[in-house]
Enzyme design. Structure first.
Site, short mmCIF file in Angstrom:
data_model
loop_
_atom_site.label_atom_id
_atom_site.label_comp_id
_atom_site.label_asym_id
_atom_site.label_seq_id
_atom_site.Cartn_x
_atom_site.Cartn_y
_atom_site.Cartn_z
N LYS A 1 0.82 -1.23 0.00
CA LYS A 1 0.00 0.00 0.00
C LYS A 1 0.85 1.28 0.00
CE LYS A 1 -4.00 -2.12 2.25
NZ LYS A 1 -5.00 -2.02 3.31
N ASP B 1 -10.00 2.31 2.67
CA ASP B 1 -10.13 1.60 3.94
C ASP B 1 -10.92 2.41 4.96
OD1 ASP B 1 -8.70 -0.69 3.20
OD2 ASP B 1 -6.78 0.22 3.69
#
Ligand code: ATR
Length: 282
Positions: free
Chosen positions: A65, A101
């Site tokens: 990420k 997220d």
């Protein structure tokens, strides 16, 4: 045919193909969503070749990420604040990234416990890793007046708190139980309680009965923390919804339809989790 994938290392446990495959069928879209197991030293080259291989974009999971953040143009403030993105897409050949997220975490609570953020005086956050940072961002955004971050490695919690401003303080793990006494929300973002990991042992005796308890672990679906909370009457929210909701924006970007997190989708993923050996998540 439009293609997308999830890039991770390892990636075999990822339920993202199941989720996106369900939505592709539901909307009658001729497309595919695949797994791409790419080691860190191959990530940049893989991402550079996405368009050439016919991919409209990708999800990015552990451990890529932060690398994805560095490689993509990131316009969304959440991705920029976290310096990590989990969703990539191509815009006229330019790689763009966003972090979904936080939105996934919030949408899960919104769907399961509407009004959970009505009076968010004190949030207790367990964990100061990537997931902890994301959840902290989300609860501050929803107006939490105080957040207490607890982490095994106190220095990591202190670092997170010092960068987050004066609404956030770090507390040593052994003071966790005292911190719970006026919490409106308790969130576990550590890997404790996940299948194959040690248990999360935390006495909830001091937690107000109205406090919402949520866990980002979803293997098992009901962690010991959630079970203890449910048995003493606290409202609980499991972590599966976060996984389902974080997938929505990517699907919309790549395939042009905003999908819905339905009970059928949730059932499908729960059935898969129950069939699989308990080997952890994403
Ligand atoms: P993620 O990006 O998923 O948050 P991470 O950055 O590795 O992953 O963070 C994992 C979190 O779980 C951290 O808060 C970690 O605590 P440390 O910062 O002290 O490592 C926590 N964690 C993992 N294993 C743990 C254990 N056995 N006991 C307590 N905390 C643990």
């Amino acid at each position: 045919m439009r293609r997308a994938c999830v890039i991770g290392y390892p990636v075999r446990h990822s339920r993202s193909p199941l989720i996106h495959g369900f939505w592709l069928r539901e909307h009658g879209i001729e497309g595919s969503y695949e797994r791409a197991e790419i080691a860190p030293d191959g990530f940049e080259a893989f991402v550079a070749g996405l368009e050439e291989r016919g991919f409209a974009g990708a999800n990015v999971t552990v451990p890529h990420k932060e690398a994805a953040f560095r490689l993509a143009v990131v316009e969304d403030p959440v991705g920029r604040a976290l310096e990590a993105v989990n969703t990539l897409w191509l815009d006229k050949g330019r790689l763009q990234g966003t972090n979904t997220d936080v939105a996934g975490f919030l949408a899960n609570l919104d769907q399961e416990r509407p009004g959970w953020d009505g009076d968010l005086d004190h949030v207790v956050l367990l964990g100061a890793g990537g997931a902890g940072r994301a959840v902290l961002h989300g609860v501050l955004d929803r107006g939490a007046r105080r957040v207490t971050v607890l982490n095994r490695t106190l220095a990591r919690a202190e670092d997170l708190a010092s960068r987050a401003g004066d609404r956030v303080r770090a507390v040593a793990w052994h003071d966790a139980e005292a911190a719970l006494s006026d919490a409106a929300l308790l969130v576990n973002t550590t890997s404790l309680g996940m299948a194959g990991q040690p248990c999360l042992t935390l006495g909830l005796e001091r937690l107000p009965p109205s406090a919402v308890v949520t866990d980002i672990v979803y293997v098992p679906l009901e962690t010991e923390l959630l079970k203890t909370a449910r048995e003493r009457g606290n409202p609980t929210v499991d972590g599966l919804g976060m996984l389902l909701h974080q997938a929505v924006p990517g699907f919309e970007r790549w395939f042009g339809v905003r999908p819905f997190v339905s009970p059928e989708l949730r059932r499908l993923v729960i059935d898969d989790l129950q069939r699989a050996r308990p080997e952890g998540q994403e």
